[in-house]
Design a protein around this motif. Structure first.
Motif, PDB file in Angstrom:
ATOM      1  N   THR B 140      48.474  52.506  40.518  1.00 16.22           N
ATOM      2  CA  THR B 140      47.524  51.418  40.752  1.00 16.22           C
ATOM      3  C   THR B 140      48.160  50.079  40.416  1.00 16.22           C
ATOM      4  O   THR B 140      48.008  49.105  41.166  1.00 16.22           O
ATOM      5  N   LEU B 144      48.658  47.206  43.050  1.00 19.18           N
ATOM      6  CA  LEU B 144      48.045  45.906  42.773  1.00 19.18           C
ATOM      7  C   LEU B 144      49.079  44.796  42.882  1.00 19.18           C
ATOM      8  O   LEU B 144      48.807  43.730  43.448  1.00 19.18           O
ATOM      9  N   TRP B 184      33.140  49.639  31.803  1.00 16.14           N
ATOM     10  CA  TRP B 184      34.161  49.448  32.830  1.00 16.14           C
ATOM     11  C   TRP B 184      35.558  49.681  32.270  1.00 16.14           C
ATOM     12  O   TRP B 184      36.536  49.341  32.925  1.00 16.14           O
ATOM     13  N   ARG B 201      37.564  55.320  37.692  1.00 14.20           N
ATOM     14  CA  ARG B 201      37.597  53.876  37.967  1.00 14.20           C
ATOM     15  C   ARG B 201      38.991  53.456  38.436  1.00 14.20           C
ATOM     16  O   ARG B 201      39.139  52.630  39.330  1.00 14.20           O
ATOM     17  N   ARG B 204      39.323  54.274  41.992  1.00 14.04           N
ATOM     18  CA  ARG B 204      38.610  53.322  42.835  1.00 14.04           C
ATOM     19  C   ARG B 204      39.399  52.010  42.950  1.00 14.04           C
ATOM     20  O   ARG B 204      39.490  51.403  44.019  1.00 14.04           O
ATOM     21  N   LEU B 205      39.970  51.611  41.819  1.00 12.04           N
ATOM     22  CA  LEU B 205      40.767  50.383  41.810  1.00 12.04           C
ATOM     23  C   LEU B 205      41.963  50.516  42.742  1.00 12.04           C
ATOM     24  O   LEU B 205      42.307  49.584  43.481  1.00 12.04           O
ATOM     25  N   THR B 207      42.169  52.433  45.378  1.00 13.89           N
ATOM     26  CA  THR B 207      41.687  52.352  46.752  1.00 13.89           C
ATOM     27  C   THR B 207      41.461  50.893  47.153  1.00 13.89           C
ATOM     28  O   THR B 207      41.872  50.454  48.233  1.00 13.89           O
ATOM     29  N   GLY B 208      40.803  50.157  46.229  1.00 13.57           N
ATOM     30  CA  GLY B 208      40.528  48.749  46.519  1.00 13.57           C
ATOM     31  C   GLY B 208      41.811  47.964  46.712  1.00 13.57           C
ATOM     32  O   GLY B 208      41.939  47.161  47.658  1.00 13.57           O
ATOM     33  N   ALA B 209      42.793  48.208  45.822  1.00 13.72           N
ATOM     34  CA  ALA B 209      44.054  47.477  45.909  1.00 13.72           C
ATOM     35  C   ALA B 209      44.771  47.816  47.208  1.00 13.72           C
ATOM     36  O   ALA B 209      45.329  46.928  47.874  1.00 13.72           O
ATOM     37  N   ALA B 211      43.401  48.815  49.991  1.00 16.16           N
ATOM     38  CA  ALA B 211      42.682  48.202  51.110  1.00 16.16           C
ATOM     39  C   ALA B 211      43.024  46.721  51.196  1.00 16.16           C
ATOM     40  O   ALA B 211      43.274  46.191  52.292  1.00 16.16           O
ATOM     41  N   LEU B 212      43.052  46.072  50.036  1.00 13.43           N
ATOM     42  CA  LEU B 212      43.388  44.644  50.009  1.00 13.43           C
ATOM     43  C   LEU B 212      44.791  44.417  50.558  1.00 13.43           C
ATOM     44  O   LEU B 212      45.052  43.489  51.336  1.00 13.43           O
TER      45      LEU B 212
END
Lengths: 511, 242
Positions: B140, B144, B184, B201, B204-205, B207-209, B211-212
């Motif tokens: 992650t 990121l 969190w 979490r 999820r982070l 995945t978000g990173a 996607a970004l």
């Protein structure tokens, strides 16, 4: 062409009035760089965070009764983060001319590389001063609190700002050694692990190599009189200052200042200071302090002063004498609720510490066997108040602390009611004084000496008493005092005497 | 002369080239331009941190911090991955930035994987935290860092935004454990009951990173041109001499 001509023409003039002008230029550059440094986002963020942390921490209710010889070193943690931000930004500022490729332009100036390095090192000073302002504000705030006792040390307060200075100087030095942009962030990671994450070898100890760490907080469980601390804070401040100067002067030396005799001499001096401070501070606790610690732990009566308030004599280390009024308020309220001979009994409240195992040792004190003697610790406020009132009530009911610590019968109900009923919120005080913060079931009741034990039945009865009218219960306690304080009285009988109907089992204390 | 940026419809004859062939042809030059010294320094610091922990016989908590520190160190190196001094000249080339960025990431991934395996193996088994979960944390952090670099390249004009991305990543790593509320929490100790929840979490982070990162791979479209095309030394603006 024109530029070359200008430089050639200007050169002799500069040579004539060289040193004075160039130092004025260094100072001007330092002021400019300091202003830029102050406006960098990481530095602004770090200062904002530091101030927020100071305000948040100082407003905590449990910080209402600070002990200043602890409050001074509590100022040291925050500046570490500021220092890391300053390291990052100072490094970046030095590398700016390389990054923007303006080094070639600067090369034609009379201000040489090493003087520019000196200016960068000096630009950290205002940030250290700003940290000093924050640290002073934090300490002054603590000192102005009405519950403050003890005295702080300037050397402890200097540690935070000096750490910022050191980190800034390291940032400048790093930029002069390695031009890579990733070097400073990587160094910050290593520093974070070493100094904040506690991975520093021998961190968590009180003496020895741990003092080579920039900030040594020695956060123990209890405050101690300032002459028992034995922290080499002055030598540590000297060590930090020497180290910061060494780093800054080394940066100047490696960027071409080695031709200057003055810089060489200053570097040697700074290194000597750092080594001297570094060696002396790791020498351990001085023998005199060790003796004083033993004296204060074994025979505190020889070190303490006593004052009498009503029927109670208070003996405390002289730094804690301002706190007698607070203790007296609690002891008087508890004693006023007692009945029989206990009401007029002379008590001795003695402050005790056990610092023989060092500042980090959290040893329980042995309960006193002397009749009528109550032990009080060095902390106050929050849960320490019901803890003390329970100790007073225990001595009033059982006679002495040793006897109170093994009470396992109906007397516990009287002890806890005396201790808590007069407080503004007895139930939350009860929660605070129980180790597991519970309000039901059996629990250990914290104490500065041996902990007490409440059974589930006693808890139920005590809480039922809190729900009944205060003066009615107080009258019953006084009326039945003799029987309520007889060893062996059952909780059922105590509940009966106090007018509470509750189904309680037999008294069983599993210790 | 300022090169035109973005992809104009008319300048795309080479789009007919098969993507795989272009990518294969690019492997060697991209490999050469990767910031190997920066990545090497970051990897070395990571190994050093974990090795030092092993040498002094660190306990499980210190080892966990060391491993997280090592992961953060490499992520700081990865923040420099998209630095390209020639960036403004590569904007109009036929191979899209997404391909070049992905190629960089793909070239670094196996090296990073080998490095991470070495780091994990360096830790004695008795104090090693769950390897899978920690790999998730490090992964992650790396994604990121890459996402940060991609965002900086897409929305900024700096050819070498790595320095700022690294600073932002470092700031996040310092502030997140301090400021994140309990429910969190990401940086939990190994015996914490919230370990599993925290790693959900983390996932999820990640995945978000990712996607970004995927959303920021492409070169900014023509609508972003108006600002970036203006050269600071150009003559199109009002006169600066007055």
């Amino acid at each position: 062409m024109t530029a070359t001509a200008l430089t050639q023409q200007a050169a002799p003039a500069v040579a004539r009035s060289g040193p004075r002008n160039s130092w004025a230029a260094v100072l001007a550059l330092a002021a400019f760089e300091a202003r830029r440094l102050l406006l960098r986002l990481p530095v602004l963020l770090a200062f904002a965070l530091h101030v927020t942390w100071i305000v948040w921490r100082t407003l905590q209710p449990r910080d209402d009764y600070p002990v200043l010889q602890d409050a001074d070193r509590a100022t040291q943690g925050g500046p570490l983060l500021v220092g890391l931000a300053v390291l990052l930004c100072a490094n970046r500022a030095v590398l700016r001319s390389t990054r923007r490729d303006t080094e070639r332009h600067f090369a034609v100036l009379t201000l040489g590389v090493w003087r520019r390095t000196a200016a960068h090192a000096l630009s950290v000073v205002p940030l250290a001063l700003l940290t000093a302002v924050a640290v002073t504000a934090q300490f002054t705030w603590e000192a102005l609190k009405s519950g403050a006792v003890g005295r702080g040390s300037v050397a402890e307060l200097l540690t935070g700002p000096l750490a910022v200075l050191l980190f800034g100087a390291v940032g400048v030095l790093l930029a002069r050694l390695v031009t890579s942009a990733v070097a400073a962030p990587l160094l910050v990671v290593v520093f974070l692990l070493l100094f904040v994450g506690g991975a520093f070898p021998s961190s968590g100890q009180e003496t020895g190599a741990v003092w080579l760490d920039p900030v040594v907080t020695t956060a123990g469980a209890h405050p101690y009189p300032s002459d028992l601390l034995g922290r080499p804070a002055g030598w540590h401040a000297l060590y930090l200052a020497g180290l910061a100067l060494t780093a800054a002067l080394l940066a100047v030396l490696v960027s071409g200042g080695r031709r200057s005799r003055a810089v060489q001499a200053a570097f040697a001096g700074a290194l000597t200071l750092a080594v001297l401070g570094g060696v002396v501070q790791t020498g351990g606790v001085p023998a005199r302090t060790v003796e004083a610690r033993v004296r204060a732990s074994v025979a505190p009566e020889k070190e303490q002063r006593c004052v009498r308030r009503g029927q109670v004599r208070y003996c405390a280390f002289s730094e804690w004498l301002p706190r007698v009024a607070g203790w007296a308020r609690v002891a008087d309220r508890v004693q006023a609720l007692a009945g029989g001979p206990a009401r007029g009994r002379d008590l001795l409240v003695r402050q005790r510490v056990d610092v023989r195992g060092g500042l980090l040792d959290d040893a329980a004190l042995a309960p006193s066997t002397r009749p009528g003697q109550v032990t009080v610790g060095t902390s106050w406020g929050g849960n320490r108040v019901p803890e003390f009132s329970t100790a007073v009530a225990g001595v009033l009911v059982a006679g002495d602390e040793k006897a109170a610590s093994v009470v396992c019968d109906g007397r516990m109900v009287t002890v806890m009611w005396l201790s808590l009923a007069w407080q503004s919120d007895p139930e939350s005080a009860l929660r605070g004084v129980r180790l597991d913060d519970s309000l039901t079931g059996s629990a250990i009741v914290v104490s500065r000496t041996e902990p007490l034990l409440m059974t589930a039945g006693q808890t139920k009865v005590v809480r039922a008493l809190f729900d009944r009218p205060f003066y009615g219960v107080a009258a019953r306690v006084k009326a039945h005092w003799a029987e309520l304080t007889t060893p062996g009285v059952t909780t059922v009988r105590a509940a009966e005497l106090l007018g509470v109907r509750a189904s309680v089992g037999a008294d069983r204390c599993a210790r | 002369m300022t090169p035109a940026r973005g992809s104009r419809p008319g300048v795309r004859p080479s789009r007919a080239l098969p993507g795989a062939r272009v990518a294969a042809a690019l492997v060697a030059p991209v490999w050469r331009t990767l910031p190997w010294r920066t990545l090497g320094a970051a990897a070395a610091v990571g190994l050093l941190v974990v090795g030092a922990g092993r040498a002094v016989g660190a306990g499980p908590v210190e080892t966990l911090y060391g491993l997280r520190g090592a992961g953060l160190a490499l992520a700081l190196g990865v923040a420099f991955l998209l630095d390209d001094p020639a960036r403004h000249t590569t904007a109009p080339v036929p191979v899209r930035r997404a391909v070049r960025t992905l190629l960089r990431a793909a070239l670094v991934t196996p090296v990073a994987g080998l490095w991470w395996a070495a780091v994990l193996l360096l830790v004695p088994g008795t104090v090693r935290p769950p390897a899978g979960d920690l790999t998730l944390e490090t992964g992650t952090a790396l994604v990121l860092a890459l996402a940060g670099a991609a965002v900086a390249v897409r929305y900024g004009d700096a050819p070498e935004p790595g320095r700022s991305v690294a600073a932002a990543l470092l700031g996040t790593a310092v502030l997140a454990p301090l400021l994140l509320p309990g429910h969190w929490a990401l940086f939990v100790p190994p015996n914490d009951p919230g370990w599993t929840a925290a790693h959900e979490r983390w996932a999820r982070l990640l995945t978000g990173a990712a996607a970004l990162c995927a959303a920021s791979l492409h070169e900014r479209g023509p609508h972003g041109q108006s600002r970036s095309v203006t050269s600071p030394c150009g003559t199109s603006g009002p006169s600066r001499t007055s």
